[in-house]
Design a protein around this motif. Structure first.
Motif, short mmCIF file in Angstrom:
data_model
loop_
_atom_site.label_atom_id
_atom_site.label_comp_id
_atom_site.label_asym_id
_atom_site.label_seq_id
_atom_site.Cartn_x
_atom_site.Cartn_y
_atom_site.Cartn_z
N THR A 18 0.88 -1.17 0.00
CA THR A 18 0.00 0.00 0.00
C THR A 18 0.91 1.21 0.00
O THR A 18 1.80 1.35 0.83
N MET A 19 0.70 2.05 -1.00
CA MET A 19 1.64 3.15 -1.27
C MET A 19 1.21 4.40 -0.51
O MET A 19 0.04 4.79 -0.51
N LEU A 20 2.18 5.04 0.10
CA LEU A 20 1.94 6.29 0.83
C LEU A 20 1.76 7.44 -0.16
O LEU A 20 2.28 7.39 -1.27
N GLU A 21 1.05 8.48 0.27
CA GLU A 21 0.83 9.62 -0.63
C GLU A 21 2.11 10.45 -0.79
O GLU A 21 3.02 10.37 0.03
N ASP A 22 2.11 11.27 -1.83
CA ASP A 22 3.23 12.19 -2.10
C ASP A 22 4.58 11.49 -2.23
O ASP A 22 5.61 12.03 -1.82
N THR A 23 4.57 10.28 -2.75
CA THR A 23 5.82 9.54 -2.84
C THR A 23 6.35 9.52 -4.27
O THR A 23 7.46 9.07 -4.51
N ASN A 24 5.53 9.94 -5.21
CA ASN A 24 5.98 10.00 -6.61
C ASN A 24 5.10 11.01 -7.35
O ASN A 24 4.12 11.51 -6.80
N HIS A 25 5.49 11.30 -8.57
CA HIS A 25 4.68 12.24 -9.36
C HIS A 25 4.02 11.49 -10.50
O HIS A 25 4.69 10.85 -11.31
N LEU A 26 2.71 11.59 -10.53
CA LEU A 26 1.96 10.87 -11.55
C LEU A 26 2.31 11.42 -12.93
O LEU A 26 2.30 12.62 -13.15
N ARG A 27 2.59 10.48 -13.83
CA ARG A 27 2.92 10.88 -15.20
C ARG A 27 1.66 11.34 -15.91
O ARG A 27 0.54 11.02 -15.50
N GLY A 65 0.07 23.56 -1.51
CA GLY A 65 1.51 23.43 -1.37
C GLY A 65 2.13 24.51 -0.47
O GLY A 65 3.33 24.69 -0.45
N TRP A 66 1.29 25.22 0.31
CA TRP A 66 1.82 26.25 1.20
C TRP A 66 2.48 25.65 2.44
O TRP A 66 3.31 26.27 3.08
N ALA A 67 2.04 24.45 2.82
CA ALA A 67 2.57 23.82 4.03
C ALA A 67 2.61 22.31 3.81
O ALA A 67 1.81 21.79 3.02
N PRO A 68 3.54 21.62 4.48
CA PRO A 68 3.62 20.17 4.30
C PRO A 68 2.44 19.43 4.94
O PRO A 68 1.79 19.96 5.85
N ALA A 69 2.18 18.22 4.45
CA ALA A 69 1.02 17.44 4.89
C ALA A 69 1.01 17.21 6.41
O ALA A 69 -0.05 17.14 7.01
N GLU A 70 2.20 17.09 7.03
CA GLU A 70 2.20 16.80 8.48
C GLU A 70 1.69 17.98 9.30
O GLU A 70 1.46 17.85 10.50
N ARG A 71 1.50 19.15 8.67
CA ARG A 71 0.94 20.31 9.37
C ARG A 71 -0.58 20.38 9.24
O ARG A 71 -1.20 21.30 9.78
N GLN A 72 -1.15 19.49 8.48
CA GLN A 72 -2.59 19.57 8.23
C GLN A 72 -3.40 19.13 9.45
O GLN A 72 -3.12 18.10 10.06
N ILE A 73 -4.41 19.92 9.76
CA ILE A 73 -5.31 19.60 10.87
C ILE A 73 -6.67 19.25 10.30
O ILE A 73 -7.19 19.96 9.45
N VAL A 91 -2.26 24.02 9.62
CA VAL A 91 -3.04 24.63 8.54
C VAL A 91 -4.27 23.77 8.24
O VAL A 91 -4.33 22.61 8.62
N SER A 92 -5.22 24.37 7.53
CA SER A 92 -6.36 23.60 7.06
C SER A 92 -5.98 22.92 5.74
O SER A 92 -4.97 23.26 5.13
N ARG A 93 -6.82 21.99 5.30
CA ARG A 93 -6.45 21.17 4.16
C ARG A 93 -6.15 21.95 2.87
O ARG A 93 -5.20 21.62 2.17
N PRO A 94 -6.95 22.99 2.53
CA PRO A 94 -6.66 23.68 1.27
C PRO A 94 -5.22 24.21 1.17
O PRO A 94 -4.64 24.22 0.10
N GLU A 104 7.56 16.41 14.04
CA GLU A 104 6.57 17.48 14.05
C GLU A 104 5.15 16.96 14.23
O GLU A 104 4.36 17.52 14.94
N LYS A 105 4.86 15.86 13.55
CA LYS A 105 3.50 15.37 13.54
C LYS A 105 3.02 15.06 14.97
O LYS A 105 1.95 15.49 15.35
N ALA A 106 3.87 14.36 15.70
CA ALA A 106 3.51 13.99 17.07
C ALA A 106 3.33 15.26 17.90
O ALA A 106 2.42 15.36 18.71
N ASN A 107 4.19 16.24 17.69
CA ASN A 107 4.09 17.47 18.46
C ASN A 107 2.77 18.18 18.24
O ASN A 107 2.18 18.70 19.17
#
Lengths: 310, 363
Positions: free
Chosen positions: A210-219, B277-285, B269-272, B230-233
């Motif tokens: 099961t692949m994690l997100e943001d791990t590659n760029h879809l062609r 791409g303003w913030a990495p996924a681990e910052r999403q609430i 941050v919120s999902r949008p 970060e995520k755990a924090n």
């Protein structure tokens, strides 16, 4: 499908002891990617009175997490040769998702569709998909089954592990990268996301990833792929075609979980206390917020200052 | 519900429990104590607190399942399991359980369930817990409800697990009526952390794994620790400040970070914003990001979609700043400010800084 789960031995042991396919007969990798067509969740609305999902006009998409699995599968195929088959269970209109995957570069597509699949929970879903995979494996043994990390509508992340268990595949979830693959030795080394770090795991084919997100760029699919996708024949199987002998394991009847109640979240009884801002400067607003905040929760002021001094 | 063609499951809502004879002996509530690298994941103790209530409702025991190598970490986990509410611990200590791997963990868990027959089995919805729960439920051919946000014992004594569905637009309550154990996973921070009672202890039941390293296909070559956790924090922070689309520009995220810095808080941050791409996924609430449970949550320029709401509802106090008085966030915030986040954030930062330094000088 052979029902491995009821055998007294631990199911995975079978995969270990199973005779390996003769290496020389392999012509590249046989990869199957399980995908799901889902409603675009950003556009879902709930009927205010009946509390049901209003599906009309909601566009469907390939579950976004599945695209990372598809891309990774196609990369392996490009490097090692072989075929990528996309497989989905769903209503006839799920064909759209399969054609889209073909347009991105998948080689073959299989839809399993049957009224008897309706209402499947994750256990019944993994049963149906495993039946189709077993049927596919009759043509050529499957080396890797890919799924996304989870879906955006169900969010359960259970179907992948369910398939792995049923088929006796080595289970590799939350994979962020495939470090190496030795087709002759049938070994695979992957990076698996875990709490506070990454496990580097070495395992054996056949496996389920099961692949994690943001791990590659879809062609982007080639023009050739897109033209092919529009017209390519799809394999469409009913439950019978997929070799399902026991319909009691499908759909609602094969689902141990029962949805008893569906409801919309209730608004909080007490509305937010609004801080008056009219005619105030920003600095006054800042102070006004703190006044209301600390009046509402005196303990918070101590907690906050404790945090600063610490 | 009169929508049977759309949702065939609704016709089953009236289904009654008819437990097969073989399941009638299944009793007690189990919580899987998740140990990774010698440390117990806090979600296990949150589940222990919730499991205690379920066990008390049913009048049964609460049991911890502790799997790990024979070391200090495992020993400590057993001790703490009682502190957080367990009456009994089922323990399997084996060097093969040193690192998490699906095969030996699934084996230990399914063997224990088959032998001791719990009616309810709870796990954290973590990478480890989800990997294990899916395998165990499939092996046992039982029902598993993922990411539950509420657990209750229903009138028929079955487990009613409520979870958000369709990205949090709706909630549904799911029962595993006729199979045992009834399994559920719960995300970290959804349930409150109970107060440990260090005077508590309990019974221990030992179990042996009966596997050899050669039986296990998958090997752990290495564990690469995250430099930043970060995520755990964020999930466990006491104060969280987050920004949404109301920030208008990516550089305005600095306003959120500045307030967070003054408060010794985490920022999110919120999902949008993650999608942009303003913030990495681990910052999403929110539903597909972090669930948070801080003492104070400040949401700036966040409209408060249901996906966001389910991730922050556990906060003790929510302050919402939004220009739109009709924004959904005011329906679940405790304190609302109808104003532009871009002017209120710096003002609030100054106000906190002034107030807190004054307080520090006075004391």
């Amino acid at each position: 499908m052979s029902e491995k789960l009821h055998e007294p031995d631990f199911p995975a042991a079978e995969a270990i002891d199973a005779p390996e396919e003769p290496v020389e007969t392999r012509t590249g990798l046989n990869i199957v990617v399980c995908i799901k067509q889902v409603p675009d969740s950003a556009q879902i609305r709930v009927h205010p009175v009946t509390n049901t999902i209003m599906r009309q006009g909601v566009p469907t998409i390939i579950n976004p997490y599945d695209l990372f699995a598809l891309e990774e599968a196609m990369r392996l195929r490009d490097d090692y040769g072989g075929t990528v088959t996309v497989l989905t269970m769903g209503p006839p209109m799920a064909e759209d998702a399969l054609r889209r995957a073909l347009g991105l570069g998948a080689d073959k597509a299989v839809l399993i569709t049957d009224r008897r699949f309706a209402g499947s929970d994750t256990l019944a879903t993994s049963f149906a998909l495993t039946s189709a995979l077993t049927k596919l494996a009759e043509e050529a043994p499957i080396d890797i089954v890919f799924t996304g990390k989870q879906t955006i509508d169900g969010d359960t992340a259970q179907v992948g592990p369910g398939i792995a268990r049923r088929m006796g595949l080595n289970q590799l979830t939350y994979v962020s990268a495939i470090d190496s693959l030795e087709t002759e030795a049938a070994t695979i080394t992957v990076r698996r996301r875990s709490e506070g770090g990454v496990q580097v795991l070495q395992s054996k084919l056949p496996c389920l990833i099961t692949m994690l997100e943001d791990t590659n760029h879809l062609r982007r699919g080639t023009l050739q792929d897109m033209l092919r996708a529009a017209r390519a024949p799809l394999t469409v199987w009913s439950a019978d075609d997929a070799g399902i002998e026991d319909p009691m394991k499908c759909g609602l009847r094969g689902s141990p979980t029962v949805v008893k109640r569906v409801f919309a979240p209730q608004p909080r009884a007490e509305k937010a206390e609004m801080v008056a801002v009219e005619g105030k400067t920003p600095a006054q607003i800042g102070d006004a917020i703190l006044d209301v905040l600390f009046a509402k929760s005196p303990k918070l002021e101590a907690d906050v200052s404790a945090k600063i001094t610490a | 519900m009169a929508q049977a063609p759309q949702n065939p499951a609704s016709s089953r809502a009236a289904m009654q429990m008819q437990l097969a004879e073989k399941f009638k002996s299944y009793k007690h509530v189990w919580v899987f104590v998740e140990i990774e690298r010698g440390k117990v994941h806090p979600v296990s103790w949150e589940l222990m607190g919730e499991g205690r209530k379920l066990a008390d409702d049913l009048g049964v025991d609460l049991c911890g399942v502790v799997l790990g190598p024979r070391d200090e970490g495992t020993k400590q986990a057993i001790k703490e399991a009682y502190h957080y509410g367990a009456d009994v611990c089922y323990i399997c200590e084996d060097p093969l359980l040193a690192d998490y791997r699906n095969e030996p963990y699934t084996r230990a868990m399914t063997d224990l369930v088959n032998k001791y027959q719990p009616e309810i089995l709870l796990l954290g919805a973590t990478p480890l817990g989800r990997d294990l729960a899916g395998s165990v439920a499939t092996t046992l051919q039982t029902g598993l409800t993922a990411d539950s946000t509420e657990l209750k014992i229903a009138d028929d004594k079955s487990l009613a697990a409520t979870r958000p569905t369709f990205g949090g637009t709706l909630l549904c309550t799911i029962h595993t009526l006729n199979h045992r154990p009834q399994m559920a996973t719960v995300r970290p921070r959804v349930m409150a952390m109970p107060e440990p009672d260090t005077s508590r202890s309990g019974r221990m039941v030992w179990h042996s794994l009966r596997m050899k390293e050669d039986d296990i296909v998958t090997k752990v070559l290495e564990f690469v620790s995250d430099a930043q956790v970060e995520k755990a924090n964020l999930a466990y922070a006491d104060i969280v400040v987050a920004g949404g689309m109301g920030l208008q520009q990516p550089q305005n995220l600095a306003l959120v970070q500045r307030l967070a810095a003054v408060l010794g808080a985490e920022w999110g941050v919120s999902r949008p914003l993650v999608q942009k791409g303003w913030a990495p996924a681990e910052r999403q609430i929110g539903q597909t990001g972090n669930t948070i449970r801080p003492k104070l949550y400040i949401a700036a320029g966040i409209s408060g979609a249901i996906q966001h709401r389910v991730g922050v509802e556990g906060a003790d106090l929510i302050i919402a700043i939004n220009t739109d008085p009709e924004a959904k966030i005011f329906e679940f915030a405790h304190l609302g400010v109808v104003a532009d986040a871009l002017t209120v954030l710096p003002a609030l930062t100054d106000a906190f800084a002034r107030r807190l330094s004054a307080r520090a000088m006075a004391s």
